[in-house]
Design a protein around this motif. Structure first.
Motif, PDB file in Angstrom:
ATOM      1  N   GLN A   1     -10.420  62.941 -29.760  1.00 50.13           N
ATOM      2  CA  GLN A   1     -10.435  64.367 -30.064  1.00 50.13           C
ATOM      3  C   GLN A   1      -9.252  65.077 -29.409  1.00 50.13           C
ATOM      4  OE1 GLN A   1     -14.778  65.091 -28.963  1.00 50.13           O
ATOM      5  NE2 GLN A   1     -14.683  66.052 -30.993  1.00 50.13           N
ATOM      6  N   THR A   2      -9.017  66.321 -29.842  1.00 51.20           N
ATOM      7  CA  THR A   2      -7.918  67.114 -29.295  1.00 51.20           C
ATOM      8  C   THR A   2      -8.440  68.444 -28.797  1.00 51.20           C
ATOM      9  OG1 THR A   2      -6.296  66.108 -30.789  1.00 51.20           O
ATOM     10  CG2 THR A   2      -5.704  68.220 -29.793  1.00 51.20           C
ATOM     11  N   MET A   3      -8.151  68.750 -27.546  1.00 54.60           N
ATOM     12  CA  MET A   3      -8.444  70.067 -26.978  1.00 54.60           C
ATOM     13  C   MET A   3      -7.159  70.887 -26.928  1.00 54.60           C
ATOM     14  SD  MET A   3     -10.954  69.227 -23.725  1.00 54.60           S
ATOM     15  CE  MET A   3     -10.067  67.773 -23.157  1.00 54.60           C
ATOM     16  N   ARG A   4      -7.261  72.122 -27.360  1.00 53.80           N
ATOM     17  CA  ARG A   4      -6.145  73.063 -27.250  1.00 53.80           C
ATOM     18  C   ARG A   4      -6.691  74.319 -26.596  1.00 53.80           C
ATOM     19  NH1 ARG A   4      -4.927  77.022 -31.099  1.00 53.80           N
ATOM     20  NH2 ARG A   4      -2.959  78.113 -30.681  1.00 53.80           N
ATOM     21  N   LEU A   5      -6.087  74.735 -25.495  1.00 53.31           N
ATOM     22  CA  LEU A   5      -6.608  75.875 -24.755  1.00 53.31           C
ATOM     23  C   LEU A   5      -5.467  76.694 -24.185  1.00 53.31           C
ATOM     24  CD1 LEU A   5      -7.645  74.554 -21.284  1.00 53.31           C
ATOM     25  CD2 LEU A   5      -7.357  72.957 -23.163  1.00 53.31           C
ATOM     26  N   GLY A   6      -5.731  78.004 -23.992  1.00 56.69           N
ATOM     27  CA  GLY A   6      -4.676  78.867 -23.483  1.00 56.69           C
ATOM     28  C   GLY A   6      -5.214  80.181 -22.971  1.00 56.69           C
ATOM     29  N   ILE A   7      -4.335  80.873 -22.251  1.00 51.72           N
ATOM     30  CA  ILE A   7      -4.630  82.188 -21.696  1.00 51.72           C
ATOM     31  C   ILE A   7      -3.438  83.084 -21.994  1.00 51.72           C
ATOM     32  CG2 ILE A   7      -5.116  83.504 -19.593  1.00 51.72           C
ATOM     33  CD1 ILE A   7      -6.383  81.026 -18.406  1.00 51.72           C
ATOM     34  N   ALA A   8      -3.710  84.315 -22.396  1.00 50.78           N
ATOM     35  CA  ALA A   8      -2.649  85.250 -22.782  1.00 50.78           C
ATOM     36  C   ALA A   8      -1.590  85.360 -21.688  1.00 50.78           C
ATOM     37  CB  ALA A   8      -3.256  86.625 -23.062  1.00 50.78           C
ATOM     38  N   GLY A   9      -0.343  85.122 -22.058  1.00 48.61           N
ATOM     39  CA  GLY A   9       0.775  85.235 -21.134  1.00 48.61           C
ATOM     40  C   GLY A   9       1.010  84.036 -20.244  1.00 48.61           C
ATOM     41  N   LEU A  10       0.073  83.078 -20.250  1.00 50.83           N
ATOM     42  CA  LEU A  10       0.187  81.934 -19.349  1.00 50.83           C
ATOM     43  C   LEU A  10       0.472  80.625 -20.078  1.00 50.83           C
ATOM     44  CD1 LEU A  10      -2.727  82.623 -16.827  1.00 50.83           C
ATOM     45  CD2 LEU A  10      -0.369  83.471 -16.777  1.00 50.83           C
ATOM     46  N   GLY A  11       0.506  80.651 -21.402  1.00 51.55           N
ATOM     47  CA  GLY A  11       0.821  79.455 -22.151  1.00 51.55           C
ATOM     48  C   GLY A  11      -0.409  78.703 -22.619  1.00 51.55           C
TER      49      GLY A  11
ATOM     50  N   GLN B   1      -4.589  68.524 -25.038  1.00 56.24           N
ATOM     51  CA  GLN B   1      -4.924  67.202 -24.511  1.00 56.24           C
ATOM     52  C   GLN B   1      -5.665  66.383 -25.559  1.00 56.24           C
ATOM     53  OE1 GLN B   1      -7.023  69.506 -22.007  1.00 56.24           O
ATOM     54  NE2 GLN B   1      -5.127  70.163 -21.039  1.00 56.24           N
ATOM     55  N   ARG B   2      -5.352  65.108 -25.573  1.00 53.89           N
ATOM     56  CA  ARG B   2      -6.065  64.151 -26.426  1.00 53.89           C
ATOM     57  C   ARG B   2      -7.058  63.399 -25.541  1.00 53.89           C
ATOM     58  NH1 ARG B   2      -4.852  58.669 -28.341  1.00 53.89           N
ATOM     59  NH2 ARG B   2      -3.222  58.671 -26.761  1.00 53.89           N
ATOM     60  N   THR B   3      -8.269  63.202 -26.029  1.00 52.13           N
ATOM     61  CA  THR B   3      -9.245  62.422 -25.267  1.00 52.13           C
ATOM     62  C   THR B   3      -9.114  60.945 -25.641  1.00 52.13           C
ATOM     63  OG1 THR B   3     -10.937  62.835 -26.963  1.00 52.13           O
ATOM     64  CG2 THR B   3     -10.879  64.322 -25.060  1.00 52.13           C
ATOM     65  N   VAL B   4      -9.141  60.089 -24.615  1.00 54.29           N
ATOM     66  CA  VAL B   4      -9.011  58.664 -24.849  1.00 54.29           C
ATOM     67  C   VAL B   4     -10.123  57.926 -24.103  1.00 54.29           C
ATOM     68  CG1 VAL B   4      -6.521  58.789 -25.155  1.00 54.29           C
ATOM     69  CG2 VAL B   4      -7.449  58.327 -22.876  1.00 54.29           C
ATOM     70  N   ALA B   5     -10.461  56.746 -24.577  1.00 55.26           N
ATOM     71  CA  ALA B   5     -11.511  55.945 -23.956  1.00 55.26           C
ATOM     72  C   ALA B   5     -11.012  55.332 -22.663  1.00 55.26           C
ATOM     73  CB  ALA B   5     -11.976  54.865 -24.913  1.00 55.26           C
ATOM     74  N   TYR B   6     -11.938  55.154 -21.741  1.00 54.12           N
ATOM     75  CA  TYR B   6     -11.638  54.479 -20.475  1.00 54.12           C
ATOM     76  C   TYR B   6     -11.177  53.060 -20.764  1.00 54.12           C
ATOM     77  CZ  TYR B   6     -12.579  52.187 -15.977  1.00 54.12           C
ATOM     78  OH  TYR B   6     -12.484  51.468 -14.830  1.00 54.12           O
ATOM     79  N   GLY B   7     -10.079  52.662 -20.122  1.00 55.48           N
ATOM     80  CA  GLY B   7      -9.574  51.327 -20.366  1.00 55.48           C
ATOM     81  C   GLY B   7      -9.402  50.505 -19.111  1.00 55.48           C
ATOM     82  N   GLY B   8     -10.006  50.956 -18.024  1.00 53.94           N
ATOM     83  CA  GLY B   8      -9.854  50.250 -16.767  1.00 53.94           C
ATOM     84  C   GLY B   8     -10.780  49.044 -16.664  1.00 53.94           C
ATOM     85  N   GLY B   9     -10.743  48.421 -15.481  1.00 56.18           N
ATOM     86  CA  GLY B   9     -11.576  47.251 -15.272  1.00 56.18           C
ATOM     87  C   GLY B   9     -12.967  47.621 -14.805  1.00 56.18           C
TER      88      GLY B   9
ATOM     89  N   VAL C   1      -9.087  61.159 -19.961  1.00 49.92           N
ATOM     90  CA  VAL C   1      -9.809  59.899 -20.089  1.00 49.92           C
ATOM     91  C   VAL C   1     -11.316  60.152 -20.006  1.00 49.92           C
ATOM     92  CG1 VAL C   1     -10.186  57.613 -19.099  1.00 49.92           C
ATOM     93  CG2 VAL C   1      -7.889  58.633 -19.064  1.00 49.92           C
ATOM     94  N   ILE C   2     -12.042  59.731 -21.047  1.00 51.74           N
ATOM     95  CA  ILE C   2     -13.502  59.774 -20.999  1.00 51.74           C
ATOM     96  C   ILE C   2     -13.957  58.619 -20.096  1.00 51.74           C
ATOM     97  CG2 ILE C   2     -15.639  59.679 -22.328  1.00 51.74           C
ATOM     98  CD1 ILE C   2     -13.907  62.099 -23.028  1.00 51.74           C
ATOM     99  N   PRO C   3     -14.610  58.911 -18.971  1.00 52.77           N
ATOM    100  CA  PRO C   3     -14.900  57.848 -18.011  1.00 52.77           C
ATOM    101  C   PRO C   3     -15.859  56.788 -18.555  1.00 52.77           C
ATOM    102  CG  PRO C   3     -15.148  60.027 -17.009  1.00 52.77           C
ATOM    103  CD  PRO C   3     -15.024  60.234 -18.483  1.00 52.77           C
TER     104      PRO C   3
END
Length: 284
Positions: A262-272, A276-284, A113-115
């Motif tokens: 946006q979409t973040m894709r990240l990884g480390i060798a052997g660890l998977g 994540q998708r970024t979404v707008a803040y929807g709180g009050g 969530v983008i604050p």
């Protein structure tokens, strides 16, 4: 072993990833991946199980953080020589320690969530150490005895709040969803050298970070020992160990920051890998 927790937030069950990539239910063998289950004895009991004897989990369930019962989510700042260089910061003489709120903890593929009122959200792929036994004032030569294994972490950061708003870094680091961990805990016996792991982070398919734990200033052994002299570490605690170069703040000629959709894709060798998708803040 690759250990994980699956199911809805707050209702995760313990699981194991078998050699074929299928999830096996561990809830009949252990209540959760926490406490004694993460000790050497607890992990040995899980390793002795025949995965084929465990119930297969159908479908592709949500993955939560791979451990439960965390008391501390500790982070190390500016711990890669090449990342310090891109930010223009001097090489630290001692590890820079800060904390993320436990409310930042999230699953590896949960939305980020983008604050509200945020303008400078950034990504940071990191090696996460998962603690297996209580550690306090531990000497370096015994530090690895307290490590259960490793996972991928994303130290999502709001740079304006971290750097430009005064005070500590914590308020730019501890927002909800700013601490994805997983997809699984890889036990340390499967990671012969945590100081030789390649890592990456892509944003919308563009390679932003590419590095290796070889350029860490303070290694895993030093970090666990050092932190344990200030903060008692408990089973299930996670320590993010810093990020390689390529963060949005360091991009030239102009910084690049995350925005909703946006979409973040990240990884480390052997660890998977995480996605994540970024979404707008929807709180009050």
């Amino acid at each position: 072993m690759k250990l994980l927790r699956y199911g809805p937030p707050g209702g995760e069950k313990p699981g194991l990833l078998d050699a074929s990539g299928a999830i096996r239910d561990l809830s009949g063998a252990v209540p959760d991946l926490a406490g004694e289950a993460l000790s050497p004895e607890g992990l040995a009991k899980l390793a002795a199980l025949d995965p084929a004897s465990l119930p297969a989990v159908p479908g592709t369930p949500r993955l939560g953080p791979p451990v439960a019962g965390m008391r501390n989510l500790v982070c190390i700042g500016l711990n890669y020589a090449d990342h310090a260089a891109e930010t223009g910061a001097p090489i630290p003489k001692e590890p820079i320690v800060f904390l993320k709120s436990l409310g930042a903890l999230s699953g590896p593929n949960d939305d980020v969530v983008i604050p509200k009122n945020s303008r400078k959200c950034d990504w940071e792929v990191e090696l996460a150490i998962i603690i297996g036994t209580r550690a306090t004032c531990v000497p370096e030569e015994k530090a690895m005895d307290h490590v259960a294994g490793y996972a991928v972490g994303n130290d999502v950061s709001e740079r304006e709040w971290q750097i430009e708003r005064g005070g500590s870094w914590d308020k730019g680091k501890g927002c909800d969803t700013f601490g994805p961990v997983g997809p699984w805990l890889v036990t340390k016996d499967e990671v012969p050298d945590p100081q030789d792991l390649s890592m990456f982070c892509d944003v919308d398919g563009q390679r932003m970070q590419e590095g290796s734990t070889r350029t860490m200033i303070f290694g895993v052994r030093t970090i666990v020992s050092y932190v344990s002299h200030f903060i008692t570490l408990h089973p299930g605690d996670v320590v993010f160990t810093g990020t390689p170069p390529g963060v949005g703040m360091g991009k030239k000629p102009d910084p690049i920051y995350l925005k909703p959709g946006q979409t973040m894709r990240l990884g480390i060798a052997g660890l998977g890998e995480q996605t994540q998708r970024t979404v707008a803040y929807g709180g009050g």
